[in-house]
Design an enzyme around this catalytic site. Sequence first.
Site, PDB file in Angstrom:
ATOM      1  N   SER A 129       0.824  -1.203   0.000  1.00  0.00           N
ATOM      2  CA  SER A 129       0.000   0.000   0.000  1.00  0.00           C
ATOM      3  C   SER A 129       0.865   1.263   0.000  1.00  0.00           C
ATOM      4  O   SER A 129       1.665   1.457  -0.915  1.00  0.00           O
ATOM      5  CB  SER A 129      -0.976  -0.052   1.175  1.00  0.00           C
ATOM      6  OG  SER A 129      -1.977   0.922   1.062  1.00  0.00           O
TER       7      SER A 129
ATOM      8  N   HIS B 173      -8.081  -5.052  -0.644  1.00  0.00           N
ATOM      9  CA  HIS B 173      -6.906  -4.368  -0.126  1.00  0.00           C
ATOM     10  C   HIS B 173      -6.627  -4.840   1.305  1.00  0.00           C
ATOM     11  O   HIS B 173      -7.508  -4.829   2.156  1.00  0.00           O
ATOM     12  CB  HIS B 173      -7.123  -2.850  -0.125  1.00  0.00           C
ATOM     13  CG  HIS B 173      -5.891  -2.065   0.170  1.00  0.00           C
ATOM     14  ND1 HIS B 173      -5.014  -1.688  -0.811  1.00  0.00           N
ATOM     15  CD2 HIS B 173      -5.378  -1.600   1.331  1.00  0.00           C
ATOM     16  CE1 HIS B 173      -4.015  -1.009  -0.261  1.00  0.00           C
ATOM     17  NE2 HIS B 173      -4.215  -0.950   1.046  1.00  0.00           N
TER      18      HIS B 173
ATOM     19  N   ASP C 227     -10.039  -3.764  -4.834  1.00  0.00           N
ATOM     20  CA  ASP C 227      -9.211  -2.761  -4.164  1.00  0.00           C
ATOM     21  C   ASP C 227      -9.373  -1.431  -4.885  1.00  0.00           C
ATOM     22  O   ASP C 227      -9.220  -1.372  -6.109  1.00  0.00           O
ATOM     23  CB  ASP C 227      -7.746  -3.213  -4.220  1.00  0.00           C
ATOM     24  CG  ASP C 227      -6.783  -2.292  -3.494  1.00  0.00           C
ATOM     25  OD1 ASP C 227      -7.198  -1.212  -3.030  1.00  0.00           O
ATOM     26  OD2 ASP C 227      -5.598  -2.659  -3.403  1.00  0.00           O
TER      27      ASP C 227
END
Length: 325
Positions: free
Chosen positions: A163, A292, A262
């Site tokens: 991320s 995610h 995501d």
Amino acid sequence: MTLEDQASRVIAQLNALGRPTFQDVGPQRARKGFEEMPPAGEFVDVASTQDRTIRGPDGNDIAVRIYRPGDGAATADRNGALGCLVYFHGGGWVVGSIETHDRTCRSLTMLAGVVTVSVDYRMAPEDPFPAPPNDCCTATQWVCDNAAELGVDPQRVAVGGDSAGANLAAAVALMCRDGAARGDACAQPALQVLIYPVTDFDRDTHSMIANAEGYLLTRDTMAWFDDLYCPQSQRKNPYAAPLAVDDPSGAAPAFVIVAGHDPLRDEGVEYAQKLADAGVPTTLVEYPGQFHGFFGMTRFLDQAHEAQEITALAMGRALSPALGD
């Protein structure tokens, strides 16, 4: 594609909790809540861990945790030097720490047979861009400068993260490329491992709209992270938004994982394609039925195990000792 069965159960359980959003509670309470969440990853024993503090680029202290895989590690050369992963945790540049990502680092250390150095970089809003990528680049250089002490080969160092941490890994890869082009004594990573990376500040992509709510990370939370991390004037700076780079050629080879449910999926795919189009060796792996954050959830998701295993294989290929070493 619908969520994979195990992923669907996890998402249903998380959504049923009805927790307040990060933006509702603010950075400090968000951090505390994130730290207190029960770990979603399985605990893996490593040979040893060591917590250290190194000097940051602005005279600041950077905490790092060093994980060792033990004897017989796959990346050891005949002198015992190992490959290394410098890991940057996710959390929108606002939450997260070496503690929240301890289990992921343990797993990758053992699966890939590498030394892992997990970096507690400065975070927003107290220290917005460019402090986090500067800390991460400094930590990467520290690993290479201290390779003999760490027992690693400075030519076999990868950068990686998930991320926002993957955003920082991509930024470090570009920073190291640019430093080398200027003639700086800058470490060049052997691989960049990008797990559902943030690569842009566009919150109107198809995946951002389609996955705006209900899949753990939301569009509104991502916009909140953006505003705390990076001023509008810097949002086309490639060290903040790697997708903004004109030409990424010469950057480290890339291994990229994205998830179908995501909000960040499209920008991850687009960055992988941009790297590949520029001649950067790039592998893109998509998990269409995942969301995610799935990568670290090995207690609940078989595909988290699989994703970590194939990531370790990619690292093993990139960080294995050369023939004759």
